[in-house]
Scaffold this motif. Structure first.
Motif, PDB file in Angstrom:
ATOM      1  N   ALA A   1     -47.580  50.327  46.836  1.00 38.78           N
ATOM      2  CA  ALA A   1     -46.456  49.883  46.020  1.00 38.78           C
ATOM      3  C   ALA A   1     -46.594  48.412  45.646  1.00 38.78           C
ATOM      4  O   ALA A   1     -46.353  48.024  44.495  1.00 38.78           O
ATOM      5  CB  ALA A   1     -45.138  50.115  46.765  1.00 38.78           C
ATOM      6  N   LEU A   2     -46.997  47.610  46.605  1.00 41.32           N
ATOM      7  CA  LEU A   2     -47.209  46.189  46.297  1.00 41.32           C
ATOM      8  C   LEU A   2     -48.338  45.997  45.291  1.00 41.32           C
ATOM      9  O   LEU A   2     -48.201  45.228  44.338  1.00 41.32           O
ATOM     10  CB  LEU A   2     -47.516  45.417  47.579  1.00 41.32           C
ATOM     11  CG  LEU A   2     -46.344  45.132  48.494  1.00 41.32           C
ATOM     12  CD1 LEU A   2     -46.819  44.473  49.772  1.00 41.32           C
ATOM     13  CD2 LEU A   2     -45.329  44.261  47.799  1.00 41.32           C
ATOM     14  N   GLY A   3     -49.427  46.686  45.496  1.00 42.54           N
ATOM     15  CA  GLY A   3     -50.551  46.570  44.577  1.00 42.54           C
ATOM     16  C   GLY A   3     -50.210  47.081  43.191  1.00 42.54           C
ATOM     17  O   GLY A   3     -50.552  46.457  42.180  1.00 42.54           O
ATOM     18  N   GLY A   4     -49.531  48.213  43.120  1.00 42.76           N
ATOM     19  CA  GLY A   4     -49.148  48.780  41.828  1.00 42.76           C
ATOM     20  C   GLY A   4     -48.190  47.893  41.069  1.00 42.76           C
ATOM     21  O   GLY A   4     -48.310  47.715  39.856  1.00 42.76           O
ATOM     22  N   ALA A   5     -47.224  47.321  41.782  1.00 41.62           N
ATOM     23  CA  ALA A   5     -46.272  46.416  41.129  1.00 41.62           C
ATOM     24  C   ALA A   5     -46.981  45.164  40.635  1.00 41.62           C
ATOM     25  O   ALA A   5     -46.707  44.671  39.534  1.00 41.62           O
ATOM     26  CB  ALA A   5     -45.154  46.045  42.100  1.00 41.62           C
ATOM     27  N   GLY A   6     -47.902  44.646  41.439  1.00 37.73           N
ATOM     28  CA  GLY A   6     -48.634  43.449  41.038  1.00 37.73           C
ATOM     29  C   GLY A   6     -49.510  43.686  39.823  1.00 37.73           C
ATOM     30  O   GLY A   6     -49.526  42.886  38.883  1.00 37.73           O
ATOM     31  N   ILE A   7     -50.225  44.805  39.816  1.00 41.46           N
ATOM     32  CA  ILE A   7     -51.097  45.114  38.684  1.00 41.46           C
ATOM     33  C   ILE A   7     -50.268  45.344  37.419  1.00 41.46           C
ATOM     34  O   ILE A   7     -50.626  44.877  36.339  1.00 41.46           O
ATOM     35  CB  ILE A   7     -51.982  46.334  39.007  1.00 41.46           C
ATOM     36  CG1 ILE A   7     -53.007  45.959  40.070  1.00 41.46           C
ATOM     37  CG2 ILE A   7     -52.669  46.873  37.755  1.00 41.46           C
ATOM     38  CD1 ILE A   7     -53.772  47.130  40.633  1.00 41.46           C
ATOM     39  N   ALA A   8     -49.151  46.060  37.557  1.00 42.97           N
ATOM     40  CA  ALA A   8     -48.302  46.310  36.388  1.00 42.97           C
ATOM     41  C   ALA A   8     -47.713  45.011  35.850  1.00 42.97           C
ATOM     42  O   ALA A   8     -47.634  44.819  34.635  1.00 42.97           O
ATOM     43  CB  ALA A   8     -47.191  47.292  36.742  1.00 42.97           C
ATOM     44  N   ALA A   9     -47.302  44.133  36.739  1.00 43.05           N
ATOM     45  CA  ALA A   9     -46.719  42.868  36.298  1.00 43.05           C
ATOM     46  C   ALA A   9     -47.760  42.000  35.595  1.00 43.05           C
ATOM     47  O   ALA A   9     -47.466  41.365  34.576  1.00 43.05           O
ATOM     48  CB  ALA A   9     -46.123  42.112  37.485  1.00 43.05           C
ATOM     49  N   ILE A  10     -48.976  41.988  36.094  1.00 40.90           N
ATOM     50  CA  ILE A  10     -50.040  41.190  35.487  1.00 40.90           C
ATOM     51  C   ILE A  10     -50.430  41.754  34.123  1.00 40.90           C
ATOM     52  O   ILE A  10     -50.661  41.013  33.176  1.00 40.90           O
ATOM     53  CB  ILE A  10     -51.267  41.117  36.419  1.00 40.90           C
ATOM     54  CG1 ILE A  10     -50.939  40.258  37.639  1.00 40.90           C
ATOM     55  CG2 ILE A  10     -52.487  40.573  35.688  1.00 40.90           C
ATOM     56  CD1 ILE A  10     -51.994  40.305  38.721  1.00 40.90           C
ATOM     57  N   SER A  11     -50.478  43.082  34.021  1.00 41.78           N
ATOM     58  CA  SER A  11     -50.912  43.697  32.774  1.00 41.78           C
ATOM     59  C   SER A  11     -49.800  43.810  31.739  1.00 41.78           C
ATOM     60  O   SER A  11     -50.042  44.272  30.634  1.00 41.78           O
ATOM     61  CB  SER A  11     -51.504  45.076  33.051  1.00 41.78           C
ATOM     62  OG  SER A  11     -50.505  45.952  33.517  1.00 41.78           O
ATOM     63  N   GLY A  12     -48.596  43.404  32.099  1.00 46.12           N
ATOM     64  CA  GLY A  12     -47.483  43.431  31.157  1.00 46.12           C
ATOM     65  C   GLY A  12     -46.672  44.713  31.170  1.00 46.12           C
ATOM     66  O   GLY A  12     -45.818  44.918  30.326  1.00 46.12           O
ATOM     67  N   GLY A  13     -46.928  45.593  32.123  1.00 45.09           N
ATOM     68  CA  GLY A  13     -46.185  46.847  32.231  1.00 45.09           C
ATOM     69  C   GLY A  13     -44.932  46.679  33.077  1.00 45.09           C
ATOM     70  O   GLY A  13     -44.571  45.576  33.497  1.00 45.09           O
ATOM     71  N   ALA A  14     -44.271  47.775  33.329  1.00 49.48           N
ATOM     72  CA  ALA A  14     -43.063  47.777  34.145  1.00 49.48           C
ATOM     73  C   ALA A  14     -43.455  47.786  35.621  1.00 49.48           C
ATOM     74  O   ALA A  14     -44.157  48.689  36.090  1.00 49.48           O
ATOM     75  CB  ALA A  14     -42.207  48.990  33.828  1.00 49.48           C
ATOM     76  N   ALA A  15     -43.011  46.770  36.355  1.00 52.24           N
ATOM     77  CA  ALA A  15     -43.378  46.643  37.763  1.00 52.24           C
ATOM     78  C   ALA A  15     -42.840  47.803  38.599  1.00 52.24           C
ATOM     79  O   ALA A  15     -43.489  48.237  39.547  1.00 52.24           O
ATOM     80  CB  ALA A  15     -42.882  45.313  38.316  1.00 52.24           C
ATOM     81  N   GLY A  16     -41.690  48.327  38.246  1.00 51.20           N
ATOM     82  CA  GLY A  16     -41.110  49.445  38.993  1.00 51.20           C
ATOM     83  C   GLY A  16     -41.959  50.698  38.902  1.00 51.20           C
ATOM     84  O   GLY A  16     -42.192  51.385  39.898  1.00 51.20           O
TER      85      GLY A  16
END
Length: 80
Positions: free
Chosen positions: A38-53
């Motif tokens: 969950a932490l990794g997915g949220a971080g990758i989504a936030a960096i790539s401009g996607g939805a962190a949730g």
């Protein structure tokens, strides 16, 4: 919003870490894999401009699956 998500994820990691004393290796692997995923997915989504949730949700699923597999293999005596 990101601050609330980060605090929530940290709280979930703390809560799952405290309750792991009576779990077998498979259950521990699922819990820790889901938290880290969950932490990794949220971080990758936030960096790539996607939805962190959504990134956290997808990461938790993948992490839980991978952690469960690793924990199950460890309970059978195999080392990685």
């Amino acid at each position: 919003m990101k601050k609330v998500l980060i605090i929530g994820l940290l709280a979930a990691m703390l809560a799952s870490g405290v309750g792991c004393t009576n779990m077998n290796k498979t259950q521990q692997g699922v819990a820790s894999g889901a938290a880290l995923g969950a932490l990794g997915g949220a971080g990758i989504a936030a960096i790539s401009g996607g939805a962190a949730g959504w990134g956290a949700l997808a990461g938790a699923g993948v992490g839980a699956l991978a952690g469960g597999i690793v924990g199950h293999e460890q309970s059978k005596g195999k080392s990685w």
